[in-house]
Scaffold this motif. Structure first.
Motif, PDB file in Angstrom:
ATOM      1  N   ASP A 189       0.920  35.888 -10.016  1.00  0.00           N
ATOM      2  CA  ASP A 189       0.377  36.890 -10.936  1.00  0.00           C
ATOM      3  C   ASP A 189      -1.141  36.812 -11.020  1.00  0.00           C
ATOM      4  OD1 ASP A 189       2.951  37.826 -11.651  1.00  0.00           O
ATOM      5  OD2 ASP A 189       3.190  36.100 -12.974  1.00  0.00           O
ATOM      6  N   ALA A 190      -1.667  35.605 -10.883  1.00  0.00           N
ATOM      7  CA  ALA A 190      -3.113  35.387 -10.946  1.00  0.00           C
ATOM      8  C   ALA A 190      -3.484  34.322  -9.926  1.00  0.00           C
ATOM      9  CB  ALA A 190      -3.523  34.949 -12.356  1.00  0.00           C
ATOM     10  N   PRO A 191      -4.696  34.386  -9.365  1.00  0.00           N
ATOM     11  CA  PRO A 191      -5.107  33.373  -8.391  1.00  0.00           C
ATOM     12  C   PRO A 191      -5.144  31.976  -9.010  1.00  0.00           C
ATOM     13  CG  PRO A 191      -6.550  35.286  -8.268  1.00  0.00           C
ATOM     14  CD  PRO A 191      -5.701  35.459  -9.498  1.00  0.00           C
ATOM     15  N   VAL A 192      -4.686  31.007  -8.238  1.00  0.00           N
ATOM     16  CA  VAL A 192      -4.720  29.602  -8.640  1.00  0.00           C
ATOM     17  C   VAL A 192      -5.520  28.838  -7.601  1.00  0.00           C
ATOM     18  CG1 VAL A 192      -3.369  27.519  -9.077  1.00  0.00           C
ATOM     19  CG2 VAL A 192      -2.481  29.754  -9.791  1.00  0.00           C
ATOM     20  N   GLU A 193      -6.546  28.129  -8.045  1.00  0.00           N
ATOM     21  CA  GLU A 193      -7.366  27.321  -7.148  1.00  0.00           C
ATOM     22  C   GLU A 193      -7.202  25.855  -7.532  1.00  0.00           C
ATOM     23  OE1 GLU A 193      -9.993  26.178  -4.124  1.00  0.00           O
ATOM     24  OE2 GLU A 193      -8.828  28.015  -4.470  1.00  0.00           O
ATOM     25  N   MET A 198     -14.625  34.665  -7.373  1.00  0.00           N
ATOM     26  CA  MET A 198     -14.636  35.535  -6.195  1.00  0.00           C
ATOM     27  C   MET A 198     -13.221  35.953  -5.814  1.00  0.00           C
ATOM     28  SD  MET A 198     -17.614  33.879  -3.795  1.00  0.00           S
ATOM     29  CE  MET A 198     -19.345  33.914  -4.303  1.00  0.00           C
ATOM     30  N   TYR A 199     -12.279  35.009  -5.868  1.00  0.00           N
ATOM     31  CA  TYR A 199     -10.896  35.362  -5.558  1.00  0.00           C
ATOM     32  C   TYR A 199     -10.370  36.402  -6.549  1.00  0.00           C
ATOM     33  CZ  TYR A 199     -10.631  31.382  -2.332  1.00  0.00           C
ATOM     34  OH  TYR A 199     -10.827  30.506  -1.295  1.00  0.00           O
ATOM     35  N   CYS A 200     -10.656  36.210  -7.833  1.00  0.00           N
ATOM     36  CA  CYS A 200     -10.198  37.170  -8.837  1.00  0.00           C
ATOM     37  C   CYS A 200     -10.800  38.548  -8.581  1.00  0.00           C
ATOM     38  CB  CYS A 200     -10.568  36.678 -10.239  1.00  0.00           C
ATOM     39  SG  CYS A 200      -9.589  35.266 -10.817  1.00  0.00           S
ATOM     40  N   THR A 201     -12.067  38.581  -8.193  1.00  0.00           N
ATOM     41  CA  THR A 201     -12.723  39.852  -7.893  1.00  0.00           C
ATOM     42  C   THR A 201     -12.065  40.536  -6.698  1.00  0.00           C
ATOM     43  OG1 THR A 201     -14.832  39.045  -8.779  1.00  0.00           O
ATOM     44  CG2 THR A 201     -14.920  40.900  -7.238  1.00  0.00           C
ATOM     45  N   MET A 202     -11.726  39.756  -5.676  1.00  0.00           N
ATOM     46  CA  MET A 202     -11.141  40.327  -4.462  1.00  0.00           C
ATOM     47  C   MET A 202      -9.783  40.961  -4.717  1.00  0.00           C
ATOM     48  SD  MET A 202     -12.182  37.340  -1.733  1.00  0.00           S
ATOM     49  CE  MET A 202     -11.641  38.193  -0.250  1.00  0.00           C
ATOM     50  N   VAL A 203      -9.011  40.403  -5.651  1.00  0.00           N
ATOM     51  CA  VAL A 203      -7.656  40.919  -5.901  1.00  0.00           C
ATOM     52  C   VAL A 203      -7.574  41.695  -7.209  1.00  0.00           C
ATOM     53  CG1 VAL A 203      -6.588  39.107  -4.527  1.00  0.00           C
ATOM     54  CG2 VAL A 203      -6.922  38.736  -6.977  1.00  0.00           C
ATOM     55  N   ASP A 204      -8.744  41.977  -7.795  1.00  0.00           N
ATOM     56  CA  ASP A 204      -8.829  42.806  -9.002  1.00  0.00           C
ATOM     57  C   ASP A 204      -8.007  42.222 -10.148  1.00  0.00           C
ATOM     58  OD1 ASP A 204      -9.760  44.924 -10.506  1.00  0.00           O
ATOM     59  OD2 ASP A 204      -8.137  46.278  -9.925  1.00  0.00           O
ATOM     60  N   ARG A 205      -8.216  40.934 -10.391  1.00  0.00           N
ATOM     61  CA  ARG A 205      -7.594  40.273 -11.531  1.00  0.00           C
ATOM     62  C   ARG A 205      -8.705  39.751 -12.444  1.00  0.00           C
ATOM     63  NH1 ARG A 205      -3.863  42.092  -8.974  1.00  0.00           N
ATOM     64  NH2 ARG A 205      -1.734  41.261  -8.822  1.00  0.00           N
TER      65      ARG A 205
END
Length: 438
Positions: free
Chosen positions: A103-107, A130-137
């Motif tokens: 559901d949301a990026p996990v790093e 950056m990951y959140c920006t790329m997947v619009d989260r």
């Protein structure tokens, strides 16, 4: 000794059409240098990694890097599923690989201690942003894991991060992408910002010129990121691990090199320390072989995809290039191109890996692309291989897997091939793989 799959080969062709298409993809302006999120975190350092591949981290650092990279995937599979682990994402000609994305990026970050604040390493926060920006989260999770070793208990901390200014992150990503791309094209890093490791033991300190570079301004700050600890998430994930680091999984490569896998999995066996050659191969590819891989991945829109395959506990991802399972390999020892009739003798590990992937993917035809690093002129070959008995190949896969799962003695497993690889194996003094097959 030839590949196991050699008797099951129906034919091998040198595919000139595909080769010419790859050459055209390399030369097209649309196939640009791949820029990854990790390149954008410290772009000046990444420039020098590509410009000076002869400068390598110390063996100790390389070993730590490789251990961390392997642990990320193992951790992900222990707490999530194949569908969500190691997800490749693309945005504005930037690629990224998210550790876990449901559901949301996990790093995930590993270390020796749990930090008291996520901004002790703002680059970690920026990477997740950056990951959140790329997947619009708007938000993601940042995990810090301390492995159970040296007598200490495993620890896991989870933080929820909400990014309140994604536009600023997006603009900075594009700006750094363009700066790095221009630096790589011109060979001049003049406008790249100073990296985080300036004055902190950077491997490129003698050549980087960071002392005169502009400071790197992060796209995130405590004013643009809302941070909240999430102990419930940490507890749930830690329970998924059983409080201990996940045990090494069996991989498809273990079935290609089963005797080595048997030694590694034997009770009381110590972890194998990669030799220098293995570390070099495992690090990010440099030079033309990276260009070749990028041309396949990004030069054929809609014609390249990953196909998940499963064999018991073994999970793998098969690269389908124009619907044919494809492996890309670099030969650093061959000084001449191998005739197709000798392919299964000279490169048995390439042929077996491809045959195994074809059997699991249910495809009779596979493709191996070999870059010959010792042949002048950036030479590579595209070999199409037809396998005529996928059921027999799968049966052998299942046999090897069963032997490894029940802990069979290494001598019951097929020797690793080609035999010369034994020179670089940690078990060479007892594996018998270098001995002529009887």
């Amino acid at each position: 000794m030839a590949a196991f799959c050699a008797p099951h080969i129906g034919g091998i062709d040198a595919n000139r059409t595909i080769k010419d298409e790859i050459v055209a993809a390399i030369s097209r302006r649309s196939v640009r240098r791949r820029i990854a999120v990790t390149d954008l975190i410290n772009p000046r350092q990444k420039f020098f990694e590509r410009a000076h591949p002869e400068i390598q981290p110390s063996p100790e650092r390389q070993q730590a890097m490789l251990a961390g990279a392997g642990f990320h995937e193992t951790f992900g599979r222990a707490v999530s599923t194949e569908e969500y682990v190691e997800q490749l994402v693309e945005w504005q000609e930037i690629v990224g690989k998210i550790d876990i994305f449901e559901d949301a990026p996990v790093e995930l970050k590993t270390g020796a201690a749990i930090p008291t604040t996520v901004f002790w390493r703002p680059d970690h926060v920026e990477q997740l942003g950056m990951y959140c920006t790329m997947v619009d989260r708007p938000a993601g999770h940042l995990l810090y894991y301390v492995r159970a070793e040296y007598g200490r208990q495993a620890e896991l901390a989870a933080f929820d991060l909400e990014f309140t200014d994604p536009t600023a992150i997006a603009l900075e990503m594009v700006r750094r992408r363009d700066l790095l791309r221009e630096a790589l094209n011109s060979g001049r890093p003049d406008y790249l910002p100073r990296c985080t490791w300036y004055g902190r033991g950077c491997d490129f300190a003698e050549v980087c010129g960071c002392s005169s570079a502009e400071p790197l301004i992060r796209a995130v700050s405590p004013q643009t990121v809302r941070v909240a600890a999430n102990p419930a998430l940490a507890q749930r994930l830690l329970e998924g691990l059983g409080g201990q680091p996940p045990a090494p999984e069996l991989s498809l490569n273990d079935l290609v090199f089963p005797r080595k896998a048997a030694f590694r999995r034997a009770p009381g066996a110590e972890d194998e320390e990669p030799d220098a050659a293995q570390r070099m191969v495992s690090l990010q590819r440099q030079g033309f072989d990276q260009v070749l891989g990028d041309a396949v991945w990004y030069g054929f829109p809609g014609q390249v995809r990953r196909l998940p395959v499963v064999l018991g506990p073994v999970r793998a991802s098969v690269l389908l290039f124009k619907e044919a399972p494809t492996v890309l390999r670099t030969s650093r020892g061959q000084r001449t191109m191998v005739e197709r009739r000798w392919l299964a003798e000279v490169f048995p590990h390439y042929v077996d890996r491809l045959g195994f992937e074809c059997a699991l993917a249910g495809r009779a035809r596979g493709r191996v692309i070999v870059y010959y690093a010792q042949v002048p002129g950036d030479k590579f070959m595209v070999y199409d291989i037809w396998f005529r008995d996928l059921a027999a190949i799968r049966t052998e896969l299942e046999r090897r897997l069963a032997l490894l799962q029940r802990g069979a003695p290494p001598e019951e497993l097929p020797p690793c091939r080609p035999a010369w690889l034994a020179r670089f194996c940690a078990y060479r003094d007892r594996c018998g793989c270098a001995e002529p097959a009887g």
